[in-house]
Design an enzyme around this catalytic site. Structure first.
Site, PDB file in Angstrom:
ATOM      1  N   GLY A   9       0.795  -1.222   0.000  1.00 32.57           N
ATOM      2  CA  GLY A   9       0.000   0.000   0.000  1.00 32.57           C
ATOM      3  C   GLY A   9       0.830   1.276   0.000  1.00 32.57           C
ATOM      4  O   GLY A   9       0.280   2.367  -0.038  1.00 32.57           O
ATOM      5  N   HIS A  10       2.160   1.183   0.023  1.00 30.76           N
ATOM      6  CA  HIS A  10       3.021   2.383   0.141  1.00 30.76           C
ATOM      7  C   HIS A  10       4.225   2.274  -0.773  1.00 30.76           C
ATOM      8  O   HIS A  10       5.316   1.985  -0.310  1.00 30.76           O
ATOM      9  CB  HIS A  10       3.486   2.534   1.594  1.00 30.76           C
ATOM     10  CG  HIS A  10       4.028   3.885   1.909  1.00 30.76           C
ATOM     11  ND1 HIS A  10       5.349   4.217   1.731  1.00 30.76           N
ATOM     12  CD2 HIS A  10       3.420   4.987   2.408  1.00 30.76           C
ATOM     13  CE1 HIS A  10       5.546   5.468   2.124  1.00 30.76           C
ATOM     14  NE2 HIS A  10       4.386   5.944   2.539  1.00 30.76           N
ATOM     15  N   PHE A  11       4.198   2.555  -1.916  1.00 32.44           N
ATOM     16  CA  PHE A  11       3.074   2.781  -2.806  1.00 32.44           C
ATOM     17  C   PHE A  11       3.144   1.696  -3.873  1.00 32.44           C
ATOM     18  O   PHE A  11       4.249   1.411  -4.342  1.00 32.44           O
ATOM     19  CB  PHE A  11       3.184   4.161  -3.457  1.00 32.44           C
ATOM     20  CG  PHE A  11       3.245   5.287  -2.452  1.00 32.44           C
ATOM     21  CD1 PHE A  11       2.081   5.776  -1.889  1.00 32.44           C
ATOM     22  CD2 PHE A  11       4.454   5.833  -2.058  1.00 32.44           C
ATOM     23  CE1 PHE A  11       2.123   6.826  -0.973  1.00 32.44           C
ATOM     24  CE2 PHE A  11       4.501   6.864  -1.141  1.00 32.44           C
ATOM     25  CZ  PHE A  11       3.336   7.370  -0.594  1.00 32.44           C
TER      26      PHE A  11
END
Length: 142
Positions: free
Chosen positions: A49-51
Site C-alpha cells: 500500500g506504500h506505494f
C-alpha cells in the site's frame, strides 16, 4: 565488535515479525550505541500500500527501526534487561532520501544523554553511505 543475530535481538527487544525492523546488529556497546541493518525486500508487507506503483519504505518505519537499534543499546545494559524502551519524542527529524526494495539500510543510534529512565539518542539511517534519515529520539525505559 559485538554481533547479534535475530535470535539474540529477540532476547533483548519485545518486537516480533512483522514489526521487528532490524535484521542484525553489527556492533554495540550497552548504554552507548548500536549499529544494525535492515535488509529491505520487495516482500515487505507495507509495500502493498506504500506505494504499489513506486514502493517506498514509510519514513515512520525507518524512525521505528532506528529506535529499535537504540533500544538494543539501552536494553542490553544489565539493569535494563527484560524492560521496554518507549518513545518519548522525535526531534530534528529530516528525511533526505528514499528507501526502496533491495536497499541495505545501515541504522546507527548513539545515546547522547541519559538521566534515570529518560534519554536521548542521535540516530542516522543511511543507504550506500548516503544519509536518508536523521533524528534525535527521546526514550523512556519502563
Amino acid at each position: 565488535m559485538k554481533h547479534l543475530g535475530i535470535k539474540e535481538i529477540e532476547e533483548i527487544l519485545p518486537h516480533r515479525h512483522p514489526f521487528l525492523l532490524v535484521d542484525y546488529i553489527e556492533d554495540y556497546e550497552p548504554g552507548e550505541y548500536a549499529t544494525g541493518y535492515k535488509c529491505v525486500t520487495f516482500r515487505e508487507d507495507f509495500f502493498r500500500g506504500h506505494f504499489p506503483q513506486e514502493p517506498v519504505m514509510p519514513g515512520v518505519l525507518t524512525i521505528e527501526a532506528l529506535a529499535q537499534v537504540g533500544a538494543v543499546a539501552i536494553l542490553s545494559k544489565e539493569e535494563n534487561k527484560g524492560r521496554i524502551a518507549y518513545f518519548g519524542g522525535i526531534n530534528k527529524c529530516k528525511f533526505k532520501g528514499k528507501i526502496v526494495p533491495g536497499d541495505k539500510v545501515k541504522l546507527e543510534t548513539k545515546i547522547i544523554k541519559q538521566k534515570g529512565p529518560l534519554g536521548v539518542g542521535e540516530a542516522i539511517a543511511s543507504v550506500d553511505g548516503k544519509v536518508v534519515v536523521s533524528a534525535e529520539l527521546t526514550f523512556m525505559v519502563g
